[in-house]
Design a protein around this motif. Structure first.
Motif, short mmCIF file in Angstrom:
data_model
loop_
_atom_site.label_atom_id
_atom_site.label_comp_id
_atom_site.label_asym_id
_atom_site.label_seq_id
_atom_site.Cartn_x
_atom_site.Cartn_y
_atom_site.Cartn_z
N ARG A 19 0.85 -1.18 0.00
CA ARG A 19 0.00 0.00 0.00
C ARG A 19 0.89 1.24 0.00
O ARG A 19 1.64 1.46 0.94
CB ARG A 19 -0.91 0.03 1.22
CG ARG A 19 -1.96 1.14 1.17
CD ARG A 19 -2.60 1.31 2.53
NE ARG A 19 -3.83 2.09 2.47
CZ ARG A 19 -4.34 2.74 3.51
NH1 ARG A 19 -3.73 2.70 4.68
NH2 ARG A 19 -5.47 3.42 3.39
N LEU A 20 0.78 2.00 -1.07
CA LEU A 20 1.52 3.25 -1.17
C LEU A 20 0.67 4.39 -0.65
O LEU A 20 -0.55 4.40 -0.81
CB LEU A 20 1.93 3.52 -2.61
CG LEU A 20 2.71 2.42 -3.33
CD1 LEU A 20 3.10 2.90 -4.73
CD2 LEU A 20 3.91 1.99 -2.55
N SER A 21 1.34 5.36 -0.06
CA SER A 21 0.68 6.58 0.39
C SER A 21 1.37 7.78 -0.23
O SER A 21 2.57 7.75 -0.49
CB SER A 21 0.73 6.71 1.91
OG SER A 21 0.06 5.65 2.55
N CYS A 22 0.60 8.82 -0.43
CA CYS A 22 1.14 10.08 -0.94
C CYS A 22 0.54 11.19 -0.10
O CYS A 22 -0.66 11.47 -0.19
CB CYS A 22 0.79 10.25 -2.41
SG CYS A 22 1.25 11.87 -3.09
N ALA A 23 1.37 11.79 0.73
CA ALA A 23 0.93 12.87 1.60
C ALA A 23 1.20 14.21 0.93
O ALA A 23 2.30 14.45 0.43
CB ALA A 23 1.66 12.79 2.94
N ALA A 24 0.20 15.05 0.94
CA ALA A 24 0.29 16.35 0.27
C ALA A 24 0.24 17.48 1.27
O ALA A 24 -0.48 17.42 2.28
CB ALA A 24 -0.83 16.50 -0.73
N SER A 25 0.99 18.51 0.99
CA SER A 25 0.89 19.74 1.78
C SER A 25 0.10 20.76 0.96
O SER A 25 -0.01 20.65 -0.25
CB SER A 25 2.28 20.30 2.08
OG SER A 25 2.91 20.68 0.87
N GLY A 26 -0.46 21.74 1.64
CA GLY A 26 -1.22 22.76 0.92
C GLY A 26 -2.70 22.63 1.18
O GLY A 26 -3.24 21.54 1.30
N ARG A 27 -3.35 23.76 1.24
CA ARG A 27 -4.76 23.79 1.58
C ARG A 27 -5.66 23.39 0.43
O ARG A 27 -6.83 23.14 0.61
CB ARG A 27 -5.14 25.20 2.05
CG ARG A 27 -4.46 25.62 3.35
CD ARG A 27 -4.78 27.06 3.67
NE ARG A 27 -4.22 27.97 2.68
CZ ARG A 27 -4.46 29.27 2.62
NH1 ARG A 27 -5.29 29.81 3.50
NH2 ARG A 27 -3.89 30.02 1.70
N THR A 28 -5.11 23.35 -0.80
CA THR A 28 -5.95 23.13 -1.97
C THR A 28 -5.89 21.70 -2.47
O THR A 28 -6.33 21.42 -3.58
CB THR A 28 -5.52 24.07 -3.10
OG1 THR A 28 -4.15 23.83 -3.42
CG2 THR A 28 -5.73 25.53 -2.70
N PHE A 29 -5.39 20.77 -1.66
CA PHE A 29 -5.27 19.37 -2.09
C PHE A 29 -6.58 18.85 -2.62
O PHE A 29 -6.61 18.15 -3.64
CB PHE A 29 -4.79 18.53 -0.91
CG PHE A 29 -4.84 17.04 -1.17
CD1 PHE A 29 -5.86 16.26 -0.65
CD2 PHE A 29 -3.87 16.44 -1.95
CE1 PHE A 29 -5.90 14.90 -0.88
CE2 PHE A 29 -3.91 15.07 -2.19
CZ PHE A 29 -4.93 14.31 -1.66
#
Length: 122
Positions: A19-29
């Motif tokens: 299981r891969l995860s991709c964490a994003a920063s930023g309010r507009t995800f």
């Protein structure tokens, strides 16, 4: 601006799961389409799957259909790729990407993570 960080790659035997995860920063995800791509040595970057901003629409490459599942949790700014029944030909560096359009071409995505290695042994 969106920054993406993938995790969850590793070495697995054929038939196994990751299981891969991709964490994003930023309010507009939550406003972005998210995609997963992969690139094997000596090959071009290949589309794997994409998901709409709401999670209500997905589109898979034929090579992974029925084996991989994409999902997203906008409250956690994270997109996931569940990979089952892995095959040696799935071996590649996997990248997540964010874009404003439903697309399968890498050029259509604006932001990219650094990638996570997936290796499947036979």
């Amino acid at each position: 601006q969106v920054q993406l960080v993938e995790s969850g790659g590793g070495l697995v035997q054929a038939g196994g799961s990751l299981r891969l995860s991709c964490a994003a920063s930023g309010r507009t995800f939550s406003t972005y389409y998210m995609g997963w791509f992969r690139q094997a040595p000596g090959k071009e970057r290949e589309f794997v799957v994409r998901i709409s901003w709401s999670g209500g629409s997905t589109y898979y490459a034929d090579s992974v259909k029925g084996r991989f599942t994409i999902s997203r949790d906008n409250a956690k700014n994270t997109v996931y790729l569940q990979m089952n029944s892995l095959k040696p030909e799935d071996t590649a560096v996997y990248y997540c990407a964010a874009g404003t359009r439903a697309a399968i071409r890498p050029q259509s995505y604006d932001y990219w993570g650094q990638g996570t290695q997936v290796a499947v042994s036979s």
